[in-house]
Design an enzyme around this catalytic site. Sequence first.
Site, PDB file in Angstrom:
ATOM      1  N   ASP A  67       0.719  -1.205  -0.083  1.00  0.00           N
ATOM      2  CA  ASP A  67      -0.102  -0.008  -0.025  1.00  0.00           C
ATOM      3  C   ASP A  67       0.802   1.199  -0.081  1.00  0.00           C
ATOM      4  O   ASP A  67       0.361   2.312  -0.658  1.00  0.00           O
ATOM      5  CB  ASP A  67      -0.895   0.161   1.132  1.00  0.00           C
ATOM      6  CG  ASP A  67      -2.574  -0.548   0.955  1.00  0.00           C
ATOM      7  OD1 ASP A  67      -2.997  -0.086  -0.275  1.00  0.00           O
ATOM      8  OD2 ASP A  67      -2.754  -1.400   1.574  1.00  0.00           O
ATOM      9  N   TYR A 105      -2.705  -0.341   8.745  1.00  0.00           N
ATOM     10  CA  TYR A 105      -1.880  -1.434   9.519  1.00  0.00           C
ATOM     11  C   TYR A 105      -1.147  -0.889  10.642  1.00  0.00           C
ATOM     12  O   TYR A 105      -1.049  -1.550  11.663  1.00  0.00           O
ATOM     13  CB  TYR A 105      -1.058  -2.030   8.328  1.00  0.00           C
ATOM     14  CG  TYR A 105      -1.736  -2.332   7.008  1.00  0.00           C
ATOM     15  CD1 TYR A 105      -2.566  -3.353   6.825  1.00  0.00           C
ATOM     16  CD2 TYR A 105      -1.419  -1.760   5.852  1.00  0.00           C
ATOM     17  CE1 TYR A 105      -3.090  -3.755   5.846  1.00  0.00           C
ATOM     18  CE2 TYR A 105      -1.958  -2.122   4.592  1.00  0.00           C
ATOM     19  CZ  TYR A 105      -2.812  -3.119   4.688  1.00  0.00           C
ATOM     20  OH  TYR A 105      -3.521  -3.347   3.483  1.00  0.00           O
ATOM     21  N   GLU A 164      -2.940  -4.686  -7.332  1.00  0.00           N
ATOM     22  CA  GLU A 164      -4.641  -4.510  -6.443  1.00  0.00           C
ATOM     23  C   GLU A 164      -5.181  -5.516  -6.451  1.00  0.00           C
ATOM     24  O   GLU A 164      -5.923  -5.826  -5.406  1.00  0.00           O
ATOM     25  CB  GLU A 164      -5.411  -3.440  -7.334  1.00  0.00           C
ATOM     26  CG  GLU A 164      -4.609  -2.135  -7.497  1.00  0.00           C
ATOM     27  CD  GLU A 164      -5.111  -1.178  -6.514  1.00  0.00           C
ATOM     28  OE1 GLU A 164      -5.440  -1.395  -5.552  1.00  0.00           O
ATOM     29  OE2 GLU A 164      -4.930  -0.108  -6.645  1.00  0.00           O
ATOM     30  N   HIS A 201     -10.705  -0.224  -7.197  1.00  0.00           N
ATOM     31  CA  HIS A 201      -9.390   0.266  -8.066  1.00  0.00           C
ATOM     32  C   HIS A 201      -8.842  -0.947  -9.049  1.00  0.00           C
ATOM     33  O   HIS A 201      -8.489  -0.656 -10.199  1.00  0.00           O
ATOM     34  CB  HIS A 201      -8.137   0.323  -6.884  1.00  0.00           C
ATOM     35  CG  HIS A 201      -8.250   1.375  -5.944  1.00  0.00           C
ATOM     36  ND1 HIS A 201      -7.509   1.221  -5.048  1.00  0.00           N
ATOM     37  CD2 HIS A 201      -9.419   1.963  -5.744  1.00  0.00           C
ATOM     38  CE1 HIS A 201      -7.998   2.169  -4.037  1.00  0.00           C
ATOM     39  NE2 HIS A 201      -9.354   2.747  -4.442  1.00  0.00           N
TER      40      HIS A 201
HETATM   41 FE   LIG Z   1      -5.674   0.153  -4.385  1.00  0.00          FE
HETATM   42 FE   LIG Z   2      -4.708  -0.086  -1.101  1.00  0.00          FE
END
Ligand SMILES: [Fe+2]
Ligand SMILES: [Fe+2]
Length: 324
Positions: A67, A105, A164, A201
């Site tokens: 991420d 996270y 993704e 996404h």
């Molecule tokens: Fe994403």
């Molecule tokens: Fe993400």
Amino acid sequence: MFNLEKTYEAINWNRPTSDLANVFWEQQWKQIWFPEEIAVSKDLKQWKDFEHQDTYKKVFGGLTLLDTVQTNIGMNEIAKFTPDLQEKAVLTVFGAFEAIHAKSYSYIFTTLCTNEEIDGIFEWVKKNEFLQYKANKIGEVYSSIKEDDPETLWKAMFASVMLESFLFYSGFFYPLYLGGQGTLRNSSEVISLILRDEAIHGVAVGFFAQNLFKNFSTEKQDELKVWGYELLLDLYQNEMKYTDDLYAETGLSPEVKAYIRYNANKALMNLGLDMMFPEEEINPIVMNGIRNEGSTHDFFSTKGSSYSLAKVAPITDETFKFNF
Ligand SMILES: [Fe+2]
Ligand SMILES: [Fe+2]
């Protein structure tokens, strides 16, 4: 007299220039969330006796890296080189959500772990060869986009959909598997919210990529397909090793691998390309975990999903009254 180098264009949402940019925009904002809304501290009691803390922490460390790359390089670079202003805006919004994911996270870590443990995880992320391999592979494609060059832009979009819709799932498996059995449920709720965003996404970037792909010659399309399948296979082989390394003490590797192949096929579908792996059974706990959370995994499907096009309500004053 000042010499004007170029003409800057203002974004005009009144005249749609992209088929679905507005739909992706609305759906993404409709599902805005913040990790602090989830009571992860309720997992603390179970966490203290949890057998595979090490695997769990590493899973989240790996997801944090993906991420982070997606926030800082992926969405930024793709947005920068995407010519359509509305699609550019949508990609920029996606980037903001990637930043929320990456931060969430840390929220879980700070709730469950000591500072020393957290430092240890971030050190492990820097040293794990399989994690670094995938970040490097994807990052390299992101950093190679050239101005006014649909080919390198398509490649970056392909890499983004790999990340993704495919590479996240070796990590997502574990919290979904545990949460589906009532273990560390609140942390897994955070993951299901992230997964809900990643589903949009993957579909959106895959759709933008398909629009670019249509305009290439047949020869170019064939060349790009070979490039794409080779990249997928390369990432897949690395993912198998990463999974064996990560899940060694849990005995879950074979099931994680099946889930990875299932999601690799999904990634290819998002890009409008043929699936690569034969269908196989996926652990029902993991599949149910996804459906129960009302995820938008099947983005355009209205059945069993919290999303349907009809639910996109018009914006009124009420839209801006948030209850946190
Ligand atoms: Fe994403
Ligand atoms: Fe993400």
